[in-house]
Design a protein around this motif. Structure first.
Motif, PDB file in Angstrom:
ATOM      1  N   THR A  25      -4.718   8.447  -2.615  1.00 15.76           N
ATOM      2  CA  THR A  25      -4.548   7.476  -1.539  1.00 15.76           C
ATOM      3  C   THR A  25      -4.373   8.231  -0.225  1.00 15.76           C
ATOM      4  O   THR A  25      -3.897   9.366  -0.203  1.00 15.76           O
ATOM      5  N   ASP A  30       1.761   5.135  -0.586  1.00 18.87           N
ATOM      6  CA  ASP A  30       1.119   4.608  -1.790  1.00 18.87           C
ATOM      7  C   ASP A  30       1.197   5.578  -2.967  1.00 18.87           C
ATOM      8  O   ASP A  30       0.780   5.255  -4.073  1.00 18.87           O
TER       9      ASP A  30
ATOM     10  N   TYR B  30       1.170  -4.587  -4.033  1.00 15.96           N
ATOM     11  CA  TYR B  30       0.296  -3.830  -3.133  1.00 15.96           C
ATOM     12  C   TYR B  30       0.367  -4.389  -1.733  1.00 15.96           C
ATOM     13  O   TYR B  30       0.166  -5.578  -1.504  1.00 15.96           O
ATOM     14  N   SER B  33      -2.736  -5.824   0.882  1.00 11.24           N
ATOM     15  CA  SER B  33      -3.342  -6.362  -0.333  1.00 11.24           C
ATOM     16  C   SER B  33      -4.589  -5.591  -0.732  1.00 11.24           C
ATOM     17  O   SER B  33      -5.295  -5.062   0.126  1.00 11.24           O
ATOM     18  N   ARG B  34      -4.857  -5.577  -2.033  1.00  8.56           N
ATOM     19  CA  ARG B  34      -6.078  -4.955  -2.524  1.00  8.56           C
ATOM     20  C   ARG B  34      -6.859  -5.962  -3.347  1.00  8.56           C
ATOM     21  O   ARG B  34      -6.298  -6.940  -3.845  1.00  8.56           O
ATOM     22  N   GLU B  37      -7.311  -3.059  -8.451  1.00  9.66           N
ATOM     23  CA  GLU B  37      -6.169  -2.178  -8.666  1.00  9.66           C
ATOM     24  C   GLU B  37      -6.639  -0.769  -9.042  1.00  9.66           C
ATOM     25  O   GLU B  37      -7.469  -0.612  -9.938  1.00  9.66           O
TER      26      GLU B  37
END
Lengths: 166, 132
Positions: A25, A30, B30, B33-34, B37
């Motif tokens: 990432t 993250d 997340y 947002s994603r 995943e």
């Protein structure tokens, strides 16, 4: 090979025996572990598998030490030292020119310079000089297998090459 | 700061309201947002709102602030682990720099981030303050 032998007959030949590339990432928040460079770990494992060498068999390395902490984290992710022990190893001189695993004999990014695009080329140049035994005053005593690790985006991407003197 | 465009307006749901997603498969939050995943290819998420309290994981002091933030420096910038899951990177404000400590409890607040000069619009988002 024959062409290379003819063209560089006054120099020992050097071969690329392993290569690896991986991503992580971009945002540090993250990452599960803020101190672990996973892209470097994965790229190094790929390169070692291809070259059929263990991290312990690498004689010396050029790494992306854009900051002091980066070199410590990289030497751990490459498998040179256990996680959390890279700093102690460096303080003890293990990565110095006369140490058992010289790191950044060129001076590295912080001492030699970091022209970004040319940084990776400079790492390979240093590896070749060392492997040919042409590094002069900064020649490492044992330089048969060398490793170059480069990265960008705080380790968002990393590339590792392993070179060997033939 | 210049160029306040769709790129900025699109950020409003997350910057103003803390809108995030939670993976149905792993329960991980997340933010931003994603759609997919990482690691398992899961595409099933449910919308969640970030919990606006958490703990400071790590921080640094920005002394040479980037363009648009010159007047705010020196300031503390850190990563916060939120109580309901998810992490954010933001400024730690309303506290003397020497009192910022790893592990301190913080609360997320709606704050002005920067502005677009004398006649431009204000940009808002989130910063954290010590929990009292």
């Amino acid at each position: 090979m024959e062409v290379a032998k003819k063209k560089f007959k006054n120099h020992p030949l050097v071969a690329v025996i392993g290569t690896g590339a991986a991503t992580d990432t971009i945002a540090l928040h993250d990452r599960e572990d803020l101190t672990w460079l996973r892209s470097t770990e994965v790229a190094a494992k790929q390169a070692c598998r291809m070259a059929n060498v263990e991290p312990g068999q690498v004689d010396f390395a050029e790494v992306h030490d854009c900051f002091t902490i980066a070199e410590i984290c990289v030497t751990e992710a490459l498998g040179f030292f256990p996680a959390g022990k890279g700093g102690e190893a460096e303080a003890a001189g293990e990565t110095a020119l006369k140490g058992k695993k010289p790191v950044n004999t060129s001076g590295g990014l912080k001492s030699k310079g970091h022209p970004v695009g040319a940084t990776g080329i400079a790492q390979i140049l240093e590896l070749v000089l060392q492997l040919r035994g042409e590094a002069g005053e900064r020649q490492a005593s044992k330089a048969r297998i060398g490793l170059a690790q480069n990265m960008g985006g705080s380790g968002g991407s990393a590339v590792v090459h392993i070179l060997k003197a033939l | 700061m210049s160029g306040i465009t769709a790129r900025y307006w699109r950020e409003i749901p997350r910057r103003y309201r803390g809108e995030a997603v939670k993976s149905v498969k792993t329960g991980k939050v997340y933010f931003p947002s994603r759609l997919v995943e990482p690691g398992n290819g899961n595409r099933k998420f449910k919308p969640v709102k970030l919990e606006y309290s958490g703990e400071l994981l790590t921080f640094t002091i920005i002394r040479i602030a980037p363009r648009g933030f010159e007047k705010q420096g020196p300031y503390a910038l850190g990563i916060i682990e939120l109580d309901g899951g998810g992490r954010i990177t933001t400024q730690i404000v309303d506290v003397p720099l020497e009192e910022v400590k790893i592990g301190m409890r913080v609360r997320v607040e709606f704050r002005k981030i920067s502005d677009d000069g004398d006649e431009g619009i204000h940009l808002y988002g989130y910063k954290v303050v010590p929990e009292r």
